[in-house]
Motif scaffolding. Structure first.
Motif, PDB file in Angstrom:
ATOM      1  N   SER A   1       0.970  -1.213  -0.118  1.00 26.05           N
ATOM      2  CA  SER A   1      -0.204  -0.138  -0.099  1.00 26.05           C
ATOM      3  C   SER A   1       0.776   1.398   0.129  1.00 26.05           C
ATOM      4  O   SER A   1       1.858   1.288   0.805  1.00 26.05           O
ATOM      5  CB  SER A   1      -0.776  -0.039   1.357  1.00 26.05           C
ATOM      6  N   GLU A   2       0.573   2.210  -0.851  1.00 29.15           N
ATOM      7  CA  GLU A   2       1.122   3.489  -0.809  1.00 29.15           C
ATOM      8  C   GLU A   2       0.159   4.464  -0.027  1.00 29.15           C
ATOM      9  O   GLU A   2       0.699   5.613   0.054  1.00 29.15           O
ATOM     10  CB  GLU A   2       1.479   3.904  -2.380  1.00 29.15           C
ATOM     11  N   SER A   3      -0.899   4.166   0.338  1.00 33.06           N
ATOM     12  CA  SER A   3      -1.723   5.236   0.895  1.00 33.06           C
ATOM     13  C   SER A   3      -2.336   4.835   2.281  1.00 33.06           C
ATOM     14  O   SER A   3      -2.866   5.483   2.676  1.00 33.06           O
ATOM     15  CB  SER A   3      -3.107   5.307  -0.046  1.00 33.06           C
ATOM     16  N   GLU A   4      -1.860   3.672   2.816  1.00 34.05           N
ATOM     17  CA  GLU A   4      -1.866   3.341   4.130  1.00 34.05           C
ATOM     18  C   GLU A   4      -0.554   3.094   4.825  1.00 34.05           C
ATOM     19  O   GLU A   4       0.541   2.618   4.235  1.00 34.05           O
ATOM     20  CB  GLU A   4      -2.790   1.864   4.368  1.00 34.05           C
ATOM     21  N   THR A   5      -0.854   3.168   6.214  1.00 33.76           N
ATOM     22  CA  THR A   5       0.450   2.484   7.114  1.00 33.76           C
ATOM     23  C   THR A   5      -0.127   1.784   8.316  1.00 33.76           C
ATOM     24  O   THR A   5      -1.445   1.583   8.407  1.00 33.76           O
ATOM     25  CB  THR A   5       1.032   4.057   7.440  1.00 33.76           C
ATOM     26  N   ILE A   6       0.756   1.662   9.231  1.00 35.97           N
ATOM     27  CA  ILE A   6       0.459   1.035  10.648  1.00 35.97           C
ATOM     28  C   ILE A   6       0.826   1.916  11.542  1.00 35.97           C
ATOM     29  O   ILE A   6       2.101   2.497  11.525  1.00 35.97           O
ATOM     30  CB  ILE A   6       0.958  -0.430  10.785  1.00 35.97           C
ATOM     31  N   VAL A   7      -0.059   2.192  12.477  1.00 32.75           N
ATOM     32  CA  VAL A   7       0.186   3.236  13.608  1.00 32.75           C
ATOM     33  C   VAL A   7      -0.015   2.321  15.023  1.00 32.75           C
ATOM     34  O   VAL A   7      -1.099   1.340  14.995  1.00 32.75           O
ATOM     35  CB  VAL A   7      -0.629   4.158  13.584  1.00 32.75           C
ATOM     36  N   PRO A   8       0.789   2.462  16.003  1.00 31.12           N
ATOM     37  CA  PRO A   8       0.218   1.984  17.219  1.00 31.12           C
ATOM     38  C   PRO A   8      -1.073   2.602  18.053  1.00 31.12           C
ATOM     39  O   PRO A   8      -1.016   3.894  17.794  1.00 31.12           O
ATOM     40  CB  PRO A   8       1.531   2.515  18.294  1.00 31.12           C
ATOM     41  N   VAL A   9      -1.929   1.873  18.222  1.00 33.57           N
ATOM     42  CA  VAL A   9      -3.183   2.610  18.933  1.00 33.57           C
ATOM     43  C   VAL A   9      -3.433   2.006  20.182  1.00 33.57           C
ATOM     44  O   VAL A   9      -4.418   2.671  20.819  1.00 33.57           O
ATOM     45  CB  VAL A   9      -4.306   2.124  17.919  1.00 33.57           C
ATOM     46  N   GLU A  10      -3.105   0.797  20.584  1.00 37.98           N
ATOM     47  CA  GLU A  10      -3.531   0.512  21.894  1.00 37.98           C
ATOM     48  C   GLU A  10      -2.154  -0.094  22.587  1.00 37.98           C
ATOM     49  O   GLU A  10      -1.239  -0.763  21.949  1.00 37.98           O
ATOM     50  CB  GLU A  10      -4.461  -0.502  21.833  1.00 37.98           C
ATOM     51  N   PHE A  11      -2.019  -0.032  24.068  1.00 43.51           N
ATOM     52  CA  PHE A  11      -0.692  -0.601  24.668  1.00 43.51           C
ATOM     53  C   PHE A  11      -1.246  -0.771  26.041  1.00 43.51           C
ATOM     54  O   PHE A  11      -2.159  -0.071  26.591  1.00 43.51           O
ATOM     55  CB  PHE A  11       0.243   0.132  24.607  1.00 43.51           C
ATOM     56  N   TYR A  12      -0.555  -1.601  26.736  1.00 42.86           N
ATOM     57  CA  TYR A  12      -0.673  -2.067  27.973  1.00 42.86           C
ATOM     58  C   TYR A  12       0.856  -2.711  28.669  1.00 42.86           C
ATOM     59  O   TYR A  12       1.526  -3.269  27.811  1.00 42.86           O
ATOM     60  CB  TYR A  12      -1.724  -2.728  28.720  1.00 42.86           C
ATOM     61  N   PHE A  13       1.300  -2.366  29.862  1.00 45.08           N
ATOM     62  CA  PHE A  13       2.348  -3.160  30.677  1.00 45.08           C
ATOM     63  C   PHE A  13       1.658  -3.455  31.921  1.00 45.08           C
ATOM     64  O   PHE A  13       2.017  -2.662  32.625  1.00 45.08           O
ATOM     65  CB  PHE A  13       3.565  -2.231  30.431  1.00 45.08           C
ATOM     66  N   LYS A  14       1.463  -4.741  32.050  1.00 50.11           N
ATOM     67  CA  LYS A  14       0.851  -5.009  33.519  1.00 50.11           C
ATOM     68  C   LYS A  14       0.996  -6.509  33.835  1.00 50.11           C
ATOM     69  O   LYS A  14       1.130  -7.297  32.797  1.00 50.11           O
ATOM     70  CB  LYS A  14      -0.572  -4.668  33.397  1.00 50.11           C
ATOM     71  N   SER A  15       0.902  -6.584  35.106  1.00 50.13           N
ATOM     72  CA  SER A  15       1.030  -8.009  35.556  1.00 50.13           C
ATOM     73  C   SER A  15      -0.316  -8.792  35.620  1.00 50.13           C
ATOM     74  O   SER A  15      -1.350  -8.190  35.880  1.00 50.13           O
ATOM     75  CB  SER A  15       1.543  -8.157  37.111  1.00 50.13           C
ATOM     76  N   PHE A  16      -0.360 -10.087  35.399  1.00 51.57           N
ATOM     77  CA  PHE A  16      -1.614 -10.718  35.573  1.00 51.57           C
ATOM     78  C   PHE A  16      -1.521 -11.645  36.418  1.00 51.57           C
ATOM     79  O   PHE A  16      -0.391 -12.506  36.560  1.00 51.57           O
ATOM     80  CB  PHE A  16      -1.959 -11.370  33.987  1.00 51.57           C
ATOM     81  N   ASP A  17      -2.374 -12.135  37.248  1.00 55.15           N
ATOM     82  CA  ASP A  17      -2.336 -13.275  38.467  1.00 55.15           C
ATOM     83  C   ASP A  17      -2.484 -14.709  37.541  1.00 55.15           C
ATOM     84  O   ASP A  17      -3.011 -14.724  36.440  1.00 55.15           O
ATOM     85  CB  ASP A  17      -3.400 -13.231  39.312  1.00 55.15           C
ATOM     86  N   GLN A  18      -1.982 -15.521  38.317  1.00 56.71           N
ATOM     87  CA  GLN A  18      -2.131 -17.089  38.102  1.00 56.71           C
ATOM     88  C   GLN A  18      -3.669 -17.324  37.545  1.00 56.71           C
ATOM     89  O   GLN A  18      -4.497 -16.594  38.439  1.00 56.71           O
ATOM     90  CB  GLN A  18      -1.663 -17.859  38.913  1.00 56.71           C
ATOM     91  N   ASP A  19      -3.646 -18.008  36.651  1.00 56.32           N
ATOM     92  CA  ASP A  19      -5.143 -18.791  36.373  1.00 56.32           C
ATOM     93  C   ASP A  19      -6.034 -17.307  35.769  1.00 56.32           C
ATOM     94  O   ASP A  19      -7.460 -17.455  35.823  1.00 56.32           O
ATOM     95  CB  ASP A  19      -5.933 -19.200  37.600  1.00 56.32           C
ATOM     96  N   PHE A  20      -5.501 -16.483  35.173  1.00 50.66           N
ATOM     97  CA  PHE A  20      -6.192 -15.442  34.509  1.00 50.66           C
ATOM     98  C   PHE A  20      -6.446 -15.977  32.870  1.00 50.66           C
ATOM     99  O   PHE A  20      -5.816 -16.512  32.458  1.00 50.66           O
ATOM    100  CB  PHE A  20      -5.445 -13.848  34.490  1.00 50.66           C
ATOM    101  N   SER A  21      -7.656 -15.822  32.669  1.00 52.49           N
ATOM    102  CA  SER A  21      -7.993 -16.076  31.193  1.00 52.49           C
ATOM    103  C   SER A  21      -9.126 -14.871  30.415  1.00 52.49           C
ATOM    104  O   SER A  21      -9.853 -14.714  31.151  1.00 52.49           O
ATOM    105  CB  SER A  21      -8.692 -17.617  31.105  1.00 52.49           C
TER     106      SER A  21
END
Length: 184
Positions: free
Chosen positions: A9-29
């Motif tokens: 594509s010459e007319s589109e790009t990719i940009v970052p839109v969502e992010f997180y940096f976090k801890s998850f506990d055991q048995d998270f789904s």
């Protein structure tokens, strides 16, 4: 849209839109979900699994500490955590290029040999070990996204970091010693 369909594509790009940096506990789904964004998930500490539905079948991808998964298409997926883990997440969306943009990111990415190899293999999910500080690049992108101003400089700064992210991905790919068994 599948990532590889966007490369010419010459007319589109990719940009970052969502992010997180976090801890998850055991048995998270997480619930099974899908979205149009392309997603990086990095195991900063601990291990996790991403279950993906590909061609009607559930496929589990294990990501170990210091490794990451890149989901290249809008596949249904869910995060499964069986031990405490800290995850850095980044989602990229395809967007129209600003009219006056001089940086055409997608043709640059399409020239990368690693991207061509992944495309040739038909992969929609890639799991690799981080041998190139991909996490550092992801965190730089997180920092930029936390700023609230919207200027051409910020757009180019994000595009430069996305380019660095894919250079890091390519180096991780090459450092896997071309062993296709290291890739899902």
């Amino acid at each position: 849209m599948y990532f590889f369909d966007l490369l010419d594509s010459e007319s589109e790009t990719i940009v970052p839109v969502e992010f997180y940096f976090k801890s998850f506990d055991q048995d998270f789904s997480m619930q099974m979900h899908s979205h149009d964004n392309y997603e990086f998930m990095y195991a900063e500490s601990g291990n996790f699994c991403v279950s993906v539905i590909e061609n009607g079948e559930t496929v589990d991808y294990d990501v170990f500490e210091g490794g990451f998964i890149f989901i290249l298409s809008p596949l249904p997926h869910k995060l499964v955590v069986t031990e405490p883990v800290k995850i850095c997440n980044l989602e990229l969306a395809h967007k129209p290029l600003p009219q006056d943009c001089m940086l055409r990111l997608m043709p640059i990415l399409s020239s990368f040999e690693c991207i061509q190899q992944i495309k040739k293999g038909g992969q929609k999910v890639v799991v690799l070990n981080d041998t190139e500080n991909l996490l550092t690049t992801m965190l730089r992108i997180h920092q930029i996204l936390k700023t609230k101003f919207d200027t051409p400089e910020r757009f180019y700064q994000l595009q430069a970091q996305v380019l660095s992210l894919f250079i890091d991905l390519g180096n991780c790919y090459y450092n896997s010693k071309y062993n296709i068994d290291d890739l899902y």
